[in-house]
Motif scaffolding. Structure first.
Motif, PDB file in Angstrom:
ATOM      1  N   SER A 188      28.854  42.554  49.535  1.00 38.91           N
ATOM      2  CA  SER A 188      30.199  43.121  49.544  1.00 38.91           C
ATOM      3  C   SER A 188      31.221  42.069  49.137  1.00 38.91           C
ATOM      4  N   ARG A 189      31.072  40.867  49.689  1.00 39.23           N
ATOM      5  CA  ARG A 189      31.996  39.798  49.301  1.00 39.23           C
ATOM      6  C   ARG A 189      31.888  39.490  47.810  1.00 39.23           C
ATOM      7  N   ARG A 190      30.652  39.471  47.316  1.00 38.96           N
ATOM      8  CA  ARG A 190      30.467  39.164  45.898  1.00 38.96           C
ATOM      9  C   ARG A 190      31.080  40.243  45.014  1.00 38.96           C
ATOM     10  N   MET A 191      30.870  41.507  45.379  1.00 41.65           N
ATOM     11  CA  MET A 191      31.401  42.597  44.584  1.00 41.65           C
ATOM     12  C   MET A 191      32.915  42.641  44.648  1.00 41.65           C
ATOM     13  N   LEU A 192      33.473  42.380  45.849  1.00 39.16           N
ATOM     14  CA  LEU A 192      34.926  42.413  45.992  1.00 39.16           C
ATOM     15  C   LEU A 192      35.580  41.196  45.358  1.00 39.16           C
ATOM     16  N   MET A 221      46.803  34.093  38.169  1.00 36.82           N
ATOM     17  CA  MET A 221      46.294  33.557  36.913  1.00 36.82           C
ATOM     18  C   MET A 221      45.009  32.765  37.106  1.00 36.82           C
ATOM     19  N   GLU A 222      44.732  32.316  38.327  1.00 38.94           N
ATOM     20  CA  GLU A 222      43.505  31.575  38.602  1.00 38.94           C
ATOM     21  C   GLU A 222      42.291  32.487  38.734  1.00 38.94           C
ATOM     22  N   MET A 223      42.519  33.794  38.746  1.00 44.38           N
ATOM     23  CA  MET A 223      41.394  34.731  38.811  1.00 44.38           C
ATOM     24  C   MET A 223      40.582  34.657  37.529  1.00 44.38           C
ATOM     25  N   PRO A 224      39.270  34.656  37.633  1.00 47.84           N
ATOM     26  CA  PRO A 224      38.444  34.595  36.414  1.00 47.84           C
ATOM     27  C   PRO A 224      38.611  35.841  35.564  1.00 47.84           C
ATOM     28  N   GLY A 225      38.722  35.644  34.273  1.00 45.82           N
ATOM     29  CA  GLY A 225      38.828  36.754  33.335  1.00 45.82           C
ATOM     30  C   GLY A 225      40.239  37.126  32.967  1.00 45.82           C
ATOM     31  N   ILE A 226      41.262  36.605  33.679  1.00 43.86           N
ATOM     32  CA  ILE A 226      42.654  36.950  33.394  1.00 43.86           C
ATOM     33  C   ILE A 226      43.229  35.914  32.432  1.00 43.86           C
ATOM     34  N   SER A 227      43.787  36.399  31.314  1.00 45.21           N
ATOM     35  CA  SER A 227      44.390  35.497  30.327  1.00 45.21           C
ATOM     36  C   SER A 227      45.906  35.577  30.290  1.00 45.21           C
ATOM     37  N   GLY A 228      46.489  36.589  30.898  1.00 44.51           N
ATOM     38  CA  GLY A 228      47.940  36.720  30.890  1.00 44.51           C
ATOM     39  C   GLY A 228      48.414  37.721  31.926  1.00 44.51           C
ATOM     40  N   LEU A 229      49.673  37.548  32.345  1.00 46.89           N
ATOM     41  CA  LEU A 229      50.279  38.422  33.345  1.00 46.89           C
ATOM     42  C   LEU A 229      51.699  38.739  32.919  1.00 46.89           C
ATOM     43  N   GLY A 273      35.580  45.422  34.076  1.00 46.44           N
ATOM     44  CA  GLY A 273      34.761  46.449  34.704  1.00 46.44           C
ATOM     45  C   GLY A 273      35.505  47.166  35.813  1.00 46.44           C
ATOM     46  N   ALA A 274      34.843  48.194  36.357  1.00 47.76           N
ATOM     47  CA  ALA A 274      35.476  49.004  37.402  1.00 47.76           C
ATOM     48  C   ALA A 274      35.753  48.177  38.653  1.00 47.76           C
ATOM     49  N   THR A 275      34.820  47.278  39.016  1.00 44.14           N
ATOM     50  CA  THR A 275      35.018  46.458  40.213  1.00 44.14           C
ATOM     51  C   THR A 275      36.206  45.530  40.052  1.00 44.14           C
ATOM     52  N   ALA A 276      36.340  44.901  38.885  1.00 47.03           N
ATOM     53  CA  ALA A 276      37.474  44.006  38.655  1.00 47.03           C
ATOM     54  C   ALA A 276      38.791  44.772  38.671  1.00 47.03           C
ATOM     55  N   LEU A 277      38.822  45.955  38.075  1.00 45.33           N
ATOM     56  CA  LEU A 277      40.050  46.752  38.085  1.00 45.33           C
ATOM     57  C   LEU A 277      40.429  47.151  39.504  1.00 45.33           C
ATOM     58  N   TRP A 278      39.435  47.549  40.286  1.00 48.31           N
ATOM     59  CA  TRP A 278      39.726  47.917  41.667  1.00 48.31           C
ATOM     60  C   TRP A 278      40.234  46.715  42.450  1.00 48.31           C
ATOM     61  N   ARG A 279      39.612  45.547  42.219  1.00 47.00           N
ATOM     62  CA  ARG A 279      40.030  44.338  42.927  1.00 47.00           C
ATOM     63  C   ARG A 279      41.454  43.942  42.536  1.00 47.00           C
ATOM     64  N   TRP A 280      41.785  44.005  41.267  1.00 43.70           N
ATOM     65  CA  TRP A 280      43.138  43.656  40.822  1.00 43.70           C
ATOM     66  C   TRP A 280      44.160  44.650  41.364  1.00 43.70           C
ATOM     67  N   ASP A 281      43.787  45.922  41.401  1.00 41.18           N
ATOM     68  CA  ASP A 281      44.702  46.917  41.957  1.00 41.18           C
ATOM     69  C   ASP A 281      44.989  46.631  43.426  1.00 41.18           C
ATOM     70  N   LEU A 282      43.948  46.237  44.162  1.00 40.36           N
ATOM     71  CA  LEU A 282      44.144  45.888  45.571  1.00 40.36           C
ATOM     72  C   LEU A 282      45.055  44.671  45.716  1.00 40.36           C
ATOM     73  N   MET A 283      44.884  43.678  44.882  1.00 40.81           N
ATOM     74  CA  MET A 283      45.700  42.475  44.965  1.00 40.81           C
ATOM     75  C   MET A 283      47.157  42.768  44.609  1.00 40.81           C
TER      76      MET A 283
END
Length: 569
Positions: A234-238, A273-281, A320-330
């Motif tokens: 769960s931690r890895r997926m989140l 911005m320190e999240m992996p995979g994010i290039s801009g905000l 992916g869906a997990t990353a989108l869900w995680r970013w939405d939560l953040m």
């Protein structure tokens, strides 16, 4: 959107689908009758789990695809294809049972799953073994006659009408299908490797898979105070390579230390911005008129909006869906922190406004009291000069300096609210000044009792006495015959000042709110006493309504005073 039939109808459809399948197995699936019954079974299945919305019509391509799938199923029909299909059906039924509330609600679906699993392992799988005859075999007979006990349990019950139609859990369905496949393959392995008969091999296979699933379940969630594989996955997926447990305290620290909402968004964006995979905000908030950006807004983008905060996240490749869900939560967490920051800033501003209002209201009442004292003095002098000019001059000499001193203190508090001096004088001197100030108002000063050397805060007691006396005088304008009595007492370090009138009692509803906030009234008793009550609470004094009945309405201020003049100085 798929439209499902009611739960009672769906239970009938499931029972019909399994019943038609059982009849096809009894008739022989390769016979014409068996194939017809299988077609009816597939129709009942499609009604039980509709894959197309009921109000939509199938297009030509969908019809062709459906006919091709049915034709392929009929062409390659064998014990293997039928076992795979029945395994899928058993997995769907088991996956539908899990989301239901209690055992009674799950029981019909569990009976359907038990029937499908029993048919696979005891009827279909043995029929594919070379040299194994299913006719007369005990396991096959049990599977044949199980329909008598299990399928009637699929019929709906009264309590099931209260339960909602559950969607099959895909994870549970997948695990169930893999477990059934593992049992069949393990049984075949035990037969050929250990050279035992099929029933013995099946029992060994069931025991082995059960032990394996039990061990896996314990590793998944030990329930002994240790974190299992479930928590790690769960931690890895989140987290997705970034620890939320580290990010949340950091954002909380930023929210506490940021000077403003704009600084908070800037610092929080840097942490994102320190999240992996994010290039801009890029972010914006129309409510706070804030916007900004970091990095490069190129490639795939995802837009998130919560509570007026809009954040656009850019990445090199589609997330992916997990990353989108995680970013939405953040982003949701950032929006809540931003809202808390906005509310804190509003409360701070309201505190400033309230402090200014309270200071202005207190000074306004002081000026009002002084103006009324001046008007009373002018009236007394105007009337006194005709009868006693010498006495009127003495009155002016006594009152005007005192009145000028009070106005000077009010101006000093207005210039320097926190540095205004607090005048501490003897209780007897304060009582004398009070009587001289209101001698022309027609009051009854009962007298001063106790130790006159006790030291009291003059300005604070003046504000209470002036407010209470002027409220009583305004009340006397409505009820001319009332009498106003003032008394004070200082004894054993305790001081009490009372202002009592003989008018009508204060209304119960107004009396309950008298010192809790401003009270609207034609006879006063409003914001002035509220301000005095707040000031009394900060200085350790108590203002209350000692008596509230017709003929005796008494306001009392009580607290401690310094007995020794030297200590008070």
């Amino acid at each position: 959107m798929r439209v499902k039939p009611p739960i009672a109808t769906r239970q009938y459809l499931l029972a019909a689908a399994l019943g038609l399948l059982h009849l096809a197995l009894l008739a022989g699936v390769l016979t014409p009758l068996g194939r017809m019954l299988l077609m009816a079974h597939l129709g009942a299945f499609l009604l039980w789990q509709p894959i197309v919305a009921g109000q939509h019509r199938l297009g030509p391509s969908a019809v062709v695809l459906l006919i091709a799938a049915i034709a392929a199923f009929q062409f390659w029909l064998s014990w293997i294809s039928l076992s795979v299909w029945l395994g899928i059906l058993a997995a769907l039924v088991a996956g539908q049972a899990l989301p239901r509330g209690g055992l009674r609600a799950r029981l019909p679906d569990l009976a359907g799953f038990a029937y499908a699993a029993l048919v696979i392992v005891a009827w279909l799988a043995p029929s594919g073994l070379p040299g194994y005859r299913t006719e007369g075999a005990l396991l096959t007979q049990i599977a044949m006659w199980s329909v008598v006990g299990l399928l009637p349990m699929l019929l709906p019950r009264e309590y099931m009408e209260l339960d909602s139609a559950a969607e099959p859990d895909p994870v549970v369905a997948t695990i169930v299908m893999l477990a059934l496949g593992a049992i069949v393959l393990a049984a075949f392995s035990f037969m050929f490797l250990a050279r035992v008969d099929y029933p013995t091999a099946l029992l060994r296979a069931v025991a082995s898979v059960a032990c394996g699933l039990g061990l896996l379940g314990w590793i998944w969630n030990p329930r002994q105070g240790f974190a299992g594989v479930a928590l790690m996955m769960s931690r890895r997926m989140l987290a997705g390579g970034f620890s939320l447990e580290d990010w949340l305290p950091r954002v909380a620290t930023i929210a506490r230390s940021a000077e403003s909402s704009a600084h908070f968004l800037d610092d929080a964006a840097e942490s994102l911005m320190e999240m992996p995979g994010i290039s801009g905000l890029a972010w914006s908030s129309d409510r706070l008129s804030l916007d900004g950006s970091l990095g490069r807004i190129k490639g795939a983008t995802a837009r998130f909006e919560h509570a007026g905060l809009v954040v656009t996240i850019a990445c090199e490749r589609p997330a992916g869906a997990t990353a989108l869900w995680r970013w939405d939560l953040m982003v949701l967490i950032l929006a809540e922190f931003l809202r808390a920051r906005e509310q804190a800033e509003e409360l701070t501003e309201m505190g400033y406004v309230r402090a200014i209002h309270e200071t202005g209201a207190r000074l306004a009442h002081d000026v009002k009291n002084q103006l009324q004292s001046l008007e009373a003095l002018l009236w007394a002098v105007d009337q006194g000069f005709e009868r006693d000019p010498v006495g009127a001059r003495k009155l002016l000499r006594r009152q005007l300096p005192a009145l000028a001193g009070r106005i000077r203190q009010s101006l000093e508090r207005l210039r320097h609210p926190s540095e205004a001096p607090v005048e501490i004088i003897s209780a007897a001197e304060w009582w004398r000044r009070l009587g001289a100030r209101h001698e022309a108002a027609g009051l009854t000063f009962v007298g001063f009792e106790g130790d006159g050397l006790a030291r009291v805060p003059a300005a604070f007691l003046d504000r209470f006495a002036d407010n209470a006396i002027l409220n009583a005088i305004e009340k006397r304008a409505v009820e001319p015959v009332i009498e106003v009595r003032v008394r004070a007492m200082c004894r054993n370090g305790c001081c009490r000042v009372e202002v009592e009138d003989s008018g009508s009692a204060i209304a119960t509803k107004m009396a309950r709110r008298l010192f809790q906030g401003p009270v609207e009234s034609n006879s006063g008793l409003g914001v002035g006493l509220y301000q005095v009550a707040r000031e009394a609470a900060t200085q350790g004094w108590v203002l209350n309504l000692a008596s509230n009945r017709d003929g005796a309405v008494c306001l009392m201020l009580s607290g401690t005073c310094n007995v020794t003049p030297a200590s008070a100085a």
